[in-house]
Design a protein around this motif. Sequence first.
Motif, PDB file in Angstrom:
ATOM      1  N   MET A   1       2.229   9.159   9.700  1.00  0.00           N
ATOM      2  CA  MET A   1       2.458  10.210   8.740  1.00  0.00           C
ATOM      3  C   MET A   1       2.590   9.607   7.339  1.00  0.00           C
ATOM      4  SD  MET A   1       3.050  13.419   7.927  1.00  0.00           S
ATOM      5  CE  MET A   1       3.497  14.349   9.334  1.00  0.00           C
ATOM      6  N   ALA A   2       3.341   8.534   7.217  1.00  0.00           N
ATOM      7  CA  ALA A   2       3.536   7.920   5.901  1.00  0.00           C
ATOM      8  C   ALA A   2       2.204   7.472   5.304  1.00  0.00           C
ATOM      9  CB  ALA A   2       4.502   6.742   5.997  1.00  0.00           C
ATOM     10  N   GLY A   3       1.323   6.924   6.140  1.00  0.00           N
ATOM     11  CA  GLY A   3       0.012   6.486   5.662  1.00  0.00           C
ATOM     12  C   GLY A   3      -0.838   7.633   5.159  1.00  0.00           C
ATOM     13  N   VAL A   4      -0.788   8.743   5.843  1.00  0.00           N
ATOM     14  CA  VAL A   4      -1.558   9.921   5.420  1.00  0.00           C
ATOM     15  C   VAL A   4      -0.991  10.479   4.118  1.00  0.00           C
ATOM     16  CG1 VAL A   4      -2.178  12.294   6.028  1.00  0.00           C
ATOM     17  CG2 VAL A   4      -2.278  10.497   7.760  1.00  0.00           C
ATOM     18  N   VAL A   5       0.331  10.545   4.015  1.00  0.00           N
ATOM     19  CA  VAL A   5       0.966  11.031   2.778  1.00  0.00           C
ATOM     20  C   VAL A   5       0.526  10.163   1.600  1.00  0.00           C
ATOM     21  CG1 VAL A   5       3.179  11.288   1.572  1.00  0.00           C
ATOM     22  CG2 VAL A   5       2.930  12.126   3.919  1.00  0.00           C
ATOM     23  N   GLU A   6       0.522   8.838   1.798  1.00  0.00           N
ATOM     24  CA  GLU A   6       0.103   7.933   0.727  1.00  0.00           C
ATOM     25  C   GLU A   6      -1.391   8.093   0.418  1.00  0.00           C
ATOM     26  OE1 GLU A   6       1.976   6.062  -1.211  1.00  0.00           O
ATOM     27  OE2 GLU A   6       3.757   6.712  -0.106  1.00  0.00           O
ATOM     28  N   HIS A   7      -2.211   8.085   1.460  1.00  0.00           N
ATOM     29  CA  HIS A   7      -3.665   8.153   1.275  1.00  0.00           C
ATOM     30  C   HIS A   7      -4.090   9.443   0.572  1.00  0.00           C
ATOM     31  CE1 HIS A   7      -7.897   7.498   2.034  1.00  0.00           C
ATOM     32  NE2 HIS A   7      -7.970   8.704   2.571  1.00  0.00           N
ATOM     33  N   LYS A   8      -3.492  10.547   0.953  1.00  0.00           N
ATOM     34  CA  LYS A   8      -3.849  11.848   0.374  1.00  0.00           C
ATOM     35  C   LYS A   8      -3.067  12.161  -0.899  1.00  0.00           C
ATOM     36  CE  LYS A   8      -6.818  13.055   3.492  1.00  0.00           C
ATOM     37  NZ  LYS A   8      -8.210  13.312   3.184  1.00  0.00           N
ATOM     38  N   ARG A   9      -2.160  11.255  -1.277  1.00  0.00           N
ATOM     39  CA  ARG A   9      -1.297  11.457  -2.447  1.00  0.00           C
ATOM     40  C   ARG A   9      -0.544  12.783  -2.350  1.00  0.00           C
ATOM     41  NH1 ARG A   9      -6.118   9.214  -4.854  1.00  0.00           N
ATOM     42  NH2 ARG A   9      -5.696   7.102  -5.551  1.00  0.00           N
ATOM     43  N   ALA A  10      -0.091  13.081  -1.130  1.00  0.00           N
ATOM     44  CA  ALA A  10       0.633  14.333  -0.883  1.00  0.00           C
ATOM     45  C   ALA A  10       2.048  14.251  -1.453  1.00  0.00           C
ATOM     46  CB  ALA A  10       0.707  14.607   0.620  1.00  0.00           C
ATOM     47  N   ALA A  11       2.561  15.398  -1.846  1.00  0.00           N
ATOM     48  CA  ALA A  11       3.928  15.460  -2.364  1.00  0.00           C
ATOM     49  C   ALA A  11       4.948  15.247  -1.252  1.00  0.00           C
ATOM     50  CB  ALA A  11       4.174  16.806  -3.041  1.00  0.00           C
ATOM     51  N   LYS A  12       4.608  15.688  -0.028  1.00  0.00           N
ATOM     52  CA  LYS A  12       5.561  15.591   1.072  1.00  0.00           C
ATOM     53  C   LYS A  12       4.826  15.681   2.401  1.00  0.00           C
ATOM     54  CE  LYS A  12       9.594  17.757   1.024  1.00  0.00           C
ATOM     55  NZ  LYS A  12      10.628  18.798   1.126  1.00  0.00           N
ATOM     56  N   GLY A  13       5.358  14.992   3.392  1.00  0.00           N
ATOM     57  CA  GLY A  13       4.892  15.110   4.770  1.00  0.00           C
ATOM     58  C   GLY A  13       6.063  15.588   5.616  1.00  0.00           C
ATOM     59  N   ILE A  14       5.811  16.553   6.486  1.00  0.00           N
ATOM     60  CA  ILE A  14       6.877  17.113   7.323  1.00  0.00           C
ATOM     61  C   ILE A  14       6.500  16.893   8.781  1.00  0.00           C
ATOM     62  CG2 ILE A  14       8.177  19.170   7.951  1.00  0.00           C
ATOM     63  CD1 ILE A  14       7.444  20.290   5.166  1.00  0.00           C
ATOM     64  N   LEU A  15       7.385  16.228   9.510  1.00  0.00           N
ATOM     65  CA  LEU A  15       7.184  15.974  10.932  1.00  0.00           C
ATOM     66  C   LEU A  15       8.219  16.778  11.705  1.00  0.00           C
ATOM     67  CD1 LEU A  15       5.440  14.328  12.831  1.00  0.00           C
ATOM     68  CD2 LEU A  15       7.081  12.477  12.657  1.00  0.00           C
ATOM     69  N   VAL A  16       7.751  17.588  12.669  1.00  0.00           N
ATOM     70  CA  VAL A  16       8.608  18.534  13.380  1.00  0.00           C
ATOM     71  C   VAL A  16       8.632  18.202  14.868  1.00  0.00           C
ATOM     72  CG1 VAL A  16       8.967  20.976  13.933  1.00  0.00           C
ATOM     73  CG2 VAL A  16       8.017  20.337  11.711  1.00  0.00           C
ATOM     74  N   THR A  17       9.814  18.251  15.471  1.00  0.00           N
ATOM     75  CA  THR A  17       9.959  18.117  16.913  1.00  0.00           C
ATOM     76  C   THR A  17      11.125  18.982  17.380  1.00  0.00           C
ATOM     77  OG1 THR A  17      10.261  16.594  18.776  1.00  0.00           O
ATOM     78  CG2 THR A  17      11.456  16.080  16.759  1.00  0.00           C
ATOM     79  N   THR A  18      11.021  19.471  18.617  1.00  0.00           N
ATOM     80  CA  THR A  18      12.166  20.197  19.188  1.00  0.00           C
ATOM     81  C   THR A  18      13.105  19.221  19.876  1.00  0.00           C
ATOM     82  OG1 THR A  18      10.908  20.638  21.199  1.00  0.00           O
ATOM     83  CG2 THR A  18      10.939  22.366  19.501  1.00  0.00           C
ATOM     84  N   SER A  19      12.754  17.946  19.862  1.00  0.00           N
ATOM     85  CA  SER A  19      13.585  16.906  20.446  1.00  0.00           C
ATOM     86  C   SER A  19      14.429  16.284  19.324  1.00  0.00           C
ATOM     87  CB  SER A  19      12.689  15.871  21.137  1.00  0.00           C
ATOM     88  OG  SER A  19      13.467  14.947  21.846  1.00  0.00           O
ATOM     89  N   TRP A  20      14.393  14.973  19.134  1.00  0.00           N
ATOM     90  CA  TRP A  20      15.172  14.333  18.086  1.00  0.00           C
ATOM     91  C   TRP A  20      14.447  13.102  17.582  1.00  0.00           C
ATOM     92  CZ3 TRP A  20      16.278  14.023  23.234  1.00  0.00           C
ATOM     93  CH2 TRP A  20      16.260  12.763  23.795  1.00  0.00           C
ATOM     94  N   PHE A  21      14.897  12.588  16.437  1.00  0.00           N
ATOM     95  CA  PHE A  21      14.376  11.355  15.860  1.00  0.00           C
ATOM     96  C   PHE A  21      15.458  10.291  15.972  1.00  0.00           C
ATOM     97  CE2 PHE A  21      12.071  14.685  13.577  1.00  0.00           C
ATOM     98  CZ  PHE A  21      10.771  14.274  13.797  1.00  0.00           C
TER      99      PHE A  21
END
Length: 67
Positions: A1-21
């Motif tokens: 996710m971090a690589g895609v956020v950097e590559h696309k110059r996105a303002a934010k990446g959101i990762l969702v799970t019903t479990s936990w991190f």
Amino acid sequence: MAGVVEHKRAAKGILVTTSWFGQASQAFANDHGRLELLDGANPVHLFKEHLNLDVIPGPVPPKRRPR
């Protein structure tokens, strides 16, 4: 996710799970600054509020030992 956020110059990446991190994932997201992690009850509430879906989250996260 971090690589895609950097590559696309996105303002934010959101990762969702019903479990936990884990702690390492949370620390990485905090250090990165543009990643948001939604886990446990957060997406459950969002599914219910916006999609009128009842979901059951994964198992209870493991207890963390104090350092």
